[in-house]
Design a protein around this motif. Structure first.
Motif, short mmCIF file in Angstrom:
data_model
loop_
_atom_site.label_atom_id
_atom_site.label_comp_id
_atom_site.label_asym_id
_atom_site.label_seq_id
_atom_site.Cartn_x
_atom_site.Cartn_y
_atom_site.Cartn_z
N GLY A 191 0.79 -1.22 0.00
CA GLY A 191 0.00 0.00 0.00
C GLY A 191 0.83 1.27 0.00
O GLY A 191 0.42 2.29 0.55
N LEU A 192 2.00 1.23 -0.64
CA LEU A 192 2.87 2.39 -0.69
C LEU A 192 2.75 3.07 -2.06
O LEU A 192 2.37 2.43 -3.04
CB LEU A 192 4.33 1.96 -0.49
N GLU A 198 7.53 5.88 -2.49
CA GLU A 198 7.78 5.21 -1.20
C GLU A 198 8.34 3.81 -1.44
O GLU A 198 9.22 3.36 -0.71
CB GLU A 198 6.49 5.14 -0.39
N GLN A 205 6.23 8.24 6.36
CA GLN A 205 4.99 7.69 5.78
C GLN A 205 5.07 6.16 5.65
O GLN A 205 4.10 5.46 5.92
CB GLN A 205 4.73 8.31 4.40
N LYS A 257 2.56 3.45 7.40
CA LYS A 257 1.79 2.51 6.58
C LYS A 257 2.10 1.06 6.91
O LYS A 257 1.23 0.19 6.82
CB LYS A 257 2.02 2.78 5.09
#
Length: 131
Positions: A68-69, A73, A106, A110
């Motif tokens: 889910g990056l 990222e 971030q 996550k």
């Protein structure tokens, strides 16, 4: 002999424009895994280039979809999992070290981890599972 887009990139890098809008690295048109990185000027007509082959072009995409990056990222996490420092990652991706710090914040959120070692472990585990 370098292809025309690479020559243009190199000319911009030599003129000191590599740090602004020009990327610090460039991919070869015929081989997107082969990267040329401008490292600096040694003398009046001398400069240092680094030629490297990126063997993990799918890793950021895998990290993006599975973990889910964002794509960026995923790239940061990929380099982190290879043992690169924040400063190294910034130089490789043409970012500022502060931007890399923000991406890592971030990523940690996550992934639900608190440090780079835990994030690297998840990345390594994901890469092994998909190979």
């Amino acid at each position: 002999m370098l292809p025309d887009p690479m020559l243009q990139w190199l000319e911009q890098a030599q003129n000191g424009k590599a740090g602004s809008k020009t990327q610090a690295m460039a991919a070869f048109p015929d081989d997107d895994q082969l990267r040329l990185q401008y490292m600096g000027k040694l003398g009046p007509n001398e400069f240092l280039l680094r030629l490297a082959k990126d063997t993990s072009t799918n890793a950021p995409a895998e990290f993006s979809s599975e973990l889910g990056l964002t794509t960026r990222e995923g790239e940061v996490l990929s380099w982190l999992s290879k043992g690169k420092t924040n400063r190294d990652i910034a130089q490789i991706l043409g970012l500022s070290p502060r931007t890399v710090d923000k991406h890592l914040e971030q990523i940690y959120a996550k992934l639900g981890v608190e440090n780079r070692t835990a994030a690297a472990a998840i990345a390594t585990s994901t890469r092994r599972r998909n190979s």
